[in-house]
Design a protein around this motif. Structure first.
Motif, mmCIF file in Angstrom:
data_model
loop_
_atom_site.group_PDB
_atom_site.id
_atom_site.type_symbol
_atom_site.label_atom_id
_atom_site.label_comp_id
_atom_site.label_asym_id
_atom_site.label_seq_id
_atom_site.Cartn_x
_atom_site.Cartn_y
_atom_site.Cartn_z
ATOM 1 N N SER A 48 0.825 -1.209 0.000
ATOM 2 C CA SER A 48 0.000 0.000 0.000
ATOM 3 C C SER A 48 0.857 1.256 0.000
ATOM 4 O O SER A 48 0.511 2.259 -0.633
ATOM 5 N N MET A 51 1.886 1.864 -3.542
ATOM 6 C CA MET A 51 0.778 2.366 -4.352
ATOM 7 C C MET A 51 0.460 3.824 -4.020
ATOM 8 O O MET A 51 0.115 4.618 -4.891
ATOM 9 N N ARG A 52 0.577 4.185 -2.737
ATOM 10 C CA ARG A 52 0.304 5.566 -2.332
ATOM 11 C C ARG A 52 1.352 6.517 -2.905
ATOM 12 O O ARG A 52 1.060 7.681 -3.196
ATOM 13 N N ALA A 55 0.347 7.012 -6.465
ATOM 14 C CA ALA A 55 -0.873 7.828 -6.535
ATOM 15 C C ALA A 55 -0.652 9.250 -6.048
ATOM 16 O O ALA A 55 -1.593 10.047 -6.006
ATOM 17 N N ILE A 85 -3.010 8.764 -13.649
ATOM 18 C CA ILE A 85 -2.951 7.691 -12.651
ATOM 19 C C ILE A 85 -4.177 7.773 -11.748
ATOM 20 O O ILE A 85 -4.463 8.815 -11.154
ATOM 21 N N ILE A 87 -6.612 5.525 -8.661
ATOM 22 C CA ILE A 87 -6.470 4.483 -7.634
ATOM 23 C C ILE A 87 -7.806 4.187 -6.974
ATOM 24 O O ILE A 87 -8.618 5.089 -6.749
ATOM 25 N N PHE A 89 -8.714 2.757 -3.516
ATOM 26 C CA PHE A 89 -8.093 2.408 -2.244
ATOM 27 C C PHE A 89 -8.799 1.235 -1.581
ATOM 28 O O PHE A 89 -10.003 1.019 -1.767
ATOM 29 N N ALA A 159 -12.984 5.503 -10.331
ATOM 30 C CA ALA A 159 -11.648 5.327 -10.913
ATOM 31 C C ALA A 159 -11.735 5.093 -12.425
ATOM 32 O O ALA A 159 -10.960 5.663 -13.197
ATOM 33 N N THR A 164 -8.112 6.740 -17.042
ATOM 34 C CA THR A 164 -6.715 6.695 -16.628
ATOM 35 C C THR A 164 -5.846 5.871 -17.570
ATOM 36 O O THR A 164 -6.326 4.994 -18.286
ATOM 37 N N LEU A 167 -4.203 2.355 -13.675
ATOM 38 C CA LEU A 167 -5.271 2.227 -12.676
ATOM 39 C C LEU A 167 -4.816 1.251 -11.589
ATOM 40 O O LEU A 167 -4.547 0.082 -11.857
ATOM 41 N N ILE A 168 -4.705 1.775 -10.356
ATOM 42 C CA ILE A 168 -4.280 0.967 -9.218
ATOM 43 C C ILE A 168 -5.519 0.453 -8.496
ATOM 44 O O ILE A 168 -6.407 1.241 -8.153
ATOM 45 N N ASP A 170 -6.413 -1.581 -5.125
ATOM 46 C CA ASP A 170 -5.927 -2.135 -3.863
ATOM 47 C C ASP A 170 -7.072 -2.909 -3.205
ATOM 48 O O ASP A 170 -8.006 -2.319 -2.673
#
Length: 512
Positions: A48, A51-52, A55, A85, A87, A89, A159, A164, A167-168, A170
């Motif tokens: 995480s 990823m943060r 992002a 980008i 995300i 979460f 998202a 995007t 694309l994340i 989580d």
């Protein structure tokens, strides 16, 4: 594509430290266009955090970020959005008092010039994204009125709406039913075909094998492996994550459940729009028994637990602990009478974000540590906190740090520890493994087995079929607010449980 020209974003030697604790150490990551880039690791491994950083939520302490061959700086989420980008979460980030459409278009509202926001256009456009996800949600609904699974779909719709390039996701399926996961995977396949790079984090290994193209393994903040998903199996993932094959968390502790210690009788929760969210549910749990409640989203499992804990004043029905009917309606009294709930949404309902790990653990059980009725015995409190951390294998180098410094899985363990420190007779666990990795899940499940062996009555809910089949002594199935089947685990089959959950509205109410 397998060459370097398909790499859209690259992290080079990324290090991130918090208060002297290194969350990432010289990590390298390449994200490829038109592919699902899987990221796995135990809770606290640094997924995480990484990823943060991508992002724009966190800045790396050291290291570089490159996009399309040029070095870039992501100093804020707005920077990340400008670079394409997006995300989703793991922890939901919706505005509860705004509509679904307003959440989807927050900070980029559709306007009509000087006349302000075009709410009608936003609702129509938002409904298009929701329909694409087959969400079954109207865009003019308030976000806080949706169950957590549908809130997750709103996050995904938001998202997807950003158009995007990266694309994340989580833990995007942690609150979704199997049917909703299938829809999400079709959307991901469509995004891949458009050249979008998907970053996918999940603890559900079968999902990773099904949808992933490239896999990167993190352990203790460092990259420990890269592979093509087609070249590996789930055992490779587990060994790379924790250094050994997963242990059998479902191993039975040989003991016979005792007498009935808990019972609900005709619990009902009316819906504002008519009908029942919980419809005349009567169920009992014996001392030392684990009773699993299986159901899909909207089955009424969470609402049943909330009724039991006194969260809904307009619910009806009776609740008995050790044969005595509970009269009090407030949650504090229910805890005193031997009930404890581990909620599905740990962030909003299970933790106080501004408090330390230690204070979160002991906050519900401070009465146990009072001396002469006035002062807290700090030594006894610290001993109990240390014991809870040890028993649940919570990764907490310093219990005085903020609980937000921990990974999601360790935060969930803190919620469980807080509940256990109240000394409950009956433990309610709503989706206890949501967002927990293989190793942490095994810890939690072993704890459940141990507690049952010590005589605790456990009632847990899950939408994970494998989980309910592996852990339960008896299995109950809910659908549309009703209890439609209760069966001994030895007599249950997966087909039986799935059929009951899917066709519950056709089945008569049952009592257990």
């Amino acid at each position: 594509m397998t060459g370097t020209d398909d790499v859209i974003l690259e992290l080079k030697d990324i290090t991130k430290a918090y208060s002297g604790i290194v969350a990432l150490k010289k990590a390298d990551l390449k994200l490829r266009r038109g592919a699902v880039n899987v990221l796995v690791g135990e809770n606290g491994a640094g997924k995480s955090t990484m990823m943060r950083i991508i992002a724009g939520v966190e800045r790396p302490t050291l290291g570089e970020i490159w996009m399309d061959g040029e070095r870039i700086h992501l100093d804020s989420p707005a920077d990340a959005v400008r670079h394409g980008i997006g995300i989703v979460f793991q922890e939901l980030n919706l505005f509860g008092n705004l509509s679904v459409a307003e959440n989807i278009f927050a900070t980029r509202e559709i306007t009509r010039g000087l006349r302000g926001i075009d709410h009608k256009a936003q609702v129509e456009k938002a409904n298009e994204f929701l329909d694409r996800l087959e969400a079954g949600i109207s865009a003019d609904t308030l976000a806080e009125d949706l169950p957590i699974g549908q809130q997750q779909l709103v996050e995904i719709a938001r998202a997807v709406s950003l158009d995007t390039r990266i694309l994340i996701m989580d833990e995007p399926t942690s609150a979704l039913s199997a049917a909703e996961v299938d829809v999400l995977f079709r959307v991901i396949a469509d995004l891949k075909a458009r050249g979008v790079a998907i970053v996918y984090i999940s603890h559900r290994l079968e999902e990773l094998m099904r949808i992933g193209d490239h896999i990167t393994v993190l352990k203790d903040g460092q990259i420990t492996g890269h592979a093509m998903v087609k070249d590996i199996d789930t055992r490779w993932i587990v060994r790379s994550m924790i250094g050994s094959d997963a242990k059998d968390f479902a191993k039975q502790v040989e003991h016979e459940p005792g007498e009935e210690v808990f019972r609900t009788q005709d619990i009902c929760l009316p819906r504002a729009q008519g009908g029942y969210a919980v419809d005349h549910v009567s169920i009992g749990v014996r001392r030392g028994e684990i009773l699993g409640i299986y159901g899909l989203m909207g089955a009424g499992r969470s609402e049943l637990f909330e009724c039991i804990m006194g969260r809904h004043e307009h619910s009806t029905g009776k609740i008995f602990v050790e044969g005595a009917e509970l009269k009090g309606r407030d949650t504090t009294r229910r805890i005193r009478e031997g009930l404890s709930l581990i909620p599905e949404d740990r962030q909003r309902e299970g933790l106080v974000q501004s408090m330390s790990i230690a204070d979160n653990l002991s906050m519900a059980s401070l009465g146990q540590f009072l001396k002469a009725g006035f002062h807290i015995d700090l030594k006894r409190e610290r001993q109990a906190i240390a014991e809870a951390i040890r028993n649940l294998s919570i990764k907490a180098k310093n219990p005085d740090l903020d609980v937000t410094s921990m990974s999601g899985g360790n935060q969930q363990k803190v919620v469980i520890g807080k509940a256990l420190m109240t000394g409950p007779k009956v433990l309610l666990m709503d989706e206890p493994s949501r967002g927990i990795d293989v190793g942490a899940k095994a810890d939690v499940f072993r704890t459940m087995r141990r507690l049952a062996g010590e005589g605790l009555a456990i009632l847990f809910s899950t939408s994970d079929l494998e989980e309910v089949m592996a852990l339960s002594d008896r299995i109950a199935v809910m659908s549309n607010g009703r209890l439609v089947m209760v069966v001994d685990r030895r007599d249950a089959t997966e087909d039986m449980v799935i059929s009951a959950s899917a066709e519950g509205h056709k089945t008569r109410r049952m009592q257990a």
